[in-house]
Motif scaffolding. Sequence first.
Motif, PDB file in Angstrom:
ATOM      1  N   GLU A 161       0.955  -1.252   0.098  1.00 57.69           N
ATOM      2  CA  GLU A 161      -0.075  -0.127   0.084  1.00 57.69           C
ATOM      3  C   GLU A 161       0.940   1.273   0.022  1.00 57.69           C
ATOM      4  O   GLU A 161       0.625   2.273  -1.009  1.00 57.69           O
ATOM      5  CB  GLU A 161      -1.087   0.024   1.205  1.00 57.69           C
ATOM      6  CG  GLU A 161      -1.870   1.171   1.165  1.00 57.69           C
ATOM      7  CD  GLU A 161      -2.983   1.142   2.333  1.00 57.69           C
ATOM      8  OE1 GLU A 161      -3.345   2.105   2.875  1.00 57.69           O
ATOM      9  OE2 GLU A 161      -2.924   0.161   3.064  1.00 57.69           O
ATOM     10  N   THR A 221       1.605   4.146  -3.116  1.00 56.44           N
ATOM     11  CA  THR A 221       1.294   5.591  -2.700  1.00 56.44           C
ATOM     12  C   THR A 221       2.658   6.268  -3.411  1.00 56.44           C
ATOM     13  O   THR A 221       2.501   7.393  -4.053  1.00 56.44           O
ATOM     14  CB  THR A 221       0.940   5.815  -1.504  1.00 56.44           C
ATOM     15  OG1 THR A 221      -0.302   5.328  -1.006  1.00 56.44           O
ATOM     16  CG2 THR A 221       0.805   7.321  -0.981  1.00 56.44           C
ATOM     17  N   GLU A 222       3.639   5.834  -2.791  1.00 64.42           N
ATOM     18  CA  GLU A 222       4.995   6.470  -3.344  1.00 64.42           C
ATOM     19  C   GLU A 222       5.080   6.493  -4.715  1.00 64.42           C
ATOM     20  O   GLU A 222       5.755   7.367  -5.298  1.00 64.42           O
ATOM     21  CB  GLU A 222       5.986   5.734  -2.458  1.00 64.42           C
ATOM     22  CG  GLU A 222       6.219   6.335  -1.016  1.00 64.42           C
ATOM     23  CD  GLU A 222       6.401   7.522  -0.670  1.00 64.42           C
ATOM     24  OE1 GLU A 222       7.108   8.469  -1.369  1.00 64.42           O
ATOM     25  OE2 GLU A 222       5.558   8.414   0.096  1.00 64.42           O
ATOM     26  N   GLN A 273       2.934   6.366  -6.777  1.00 64.26           N
ATOM     27  CA  GLN A 273       2.209   7.550  -7.620  1.00 64.26           C
ATOM     28  C   GLN A 273       2.890   8.990  -7.265  1.00 64.26           C
ATOM     29  O   GLN A 273       2.774   9.682  -8.377  1.00 64.26           O
ATOM     30  CB  GLN A 273       0.567   7.402  -6.696  1.00 64.26           C
ATOM     31  CG  GLN A 273      -0.159   6.324  -7.154  1.00 64.26           C
ATOM     32  CD  GLN A 273      -1.379   6.551  -6.356  1.00 64.26           C
ATOM     33  OE1 GLN A 273      -1.327   7.005  -5.461  1.00 64.26           O
ATOM     34  NE2 GLN A 273      -2.282   5.686  -6.681  1.00 64.26           N
ATOM     35  N   ARG A 274       3.385   9.031  -6.170  1.00 61.82           N
ATOM     36  CA  ARG A 274       4.146  10.297  -6.084  1.00 61.82           C
ATOM     37  C   ARG A 274       5.279  10.627  -7.014  1.00 61.82           C
ATOM     38  O   ARG A 274       5.624  11.552  -7.663  1.00 61.82           O
ATOM     39  CB  ARG A 274       4.684  10.357  -4.502  1.00 61.82           C
ATOM     40  CG  ARG A 274       5.367  11.737  -4.088  1.00 61.82           C
ATOM     41  CD  ARG A 274       5.679  11.528  -2.649  1.00 61.82           C
ATOM     42  NE  ARG A 274       6.712  12.507  -2.301  1.00 61.82           N
ATOM     43  CZ  ARG A 274       7.729  12.545  -1.662  1.00 61.82           C
ATOM     44  NH1 ARG A 274       7.813  11.234  -1.039  1.00 61.82           N
ATOM     45  NH2 ARG A 274       8.615  13.592  -1.256  1.00 61.82           N
TER      46      ARG A 274
END
Length: 78
Positions: A57, A61-62, A64-65
């Motif tokens: 998860e 998220t990272e 996507q960053r």
Amino acid sequence: NYKIMSTKMILVKTDPVTEVLKSGNEDAIVQMLVIKHKALENAIMNADFYKSVGNKEFAATEQQRVDRLRRDIERLSK
């Protein structure tokens, strides 16, 4: 006798990259590029770390960053 008037308001929010590009301020663009490159390095390290410890998860998220920062850098570099 009252008249009812209506108005239509449209709020437009732009991101900081768009704002700095619209400003045309070369120094601000270069400064933002430096910041984005540092943030990209950090995001890549974080994504790699979270992948290595099995935290899918946080890794996603990272990632996507990372993707967003790469797009921002591409836009600023044109």
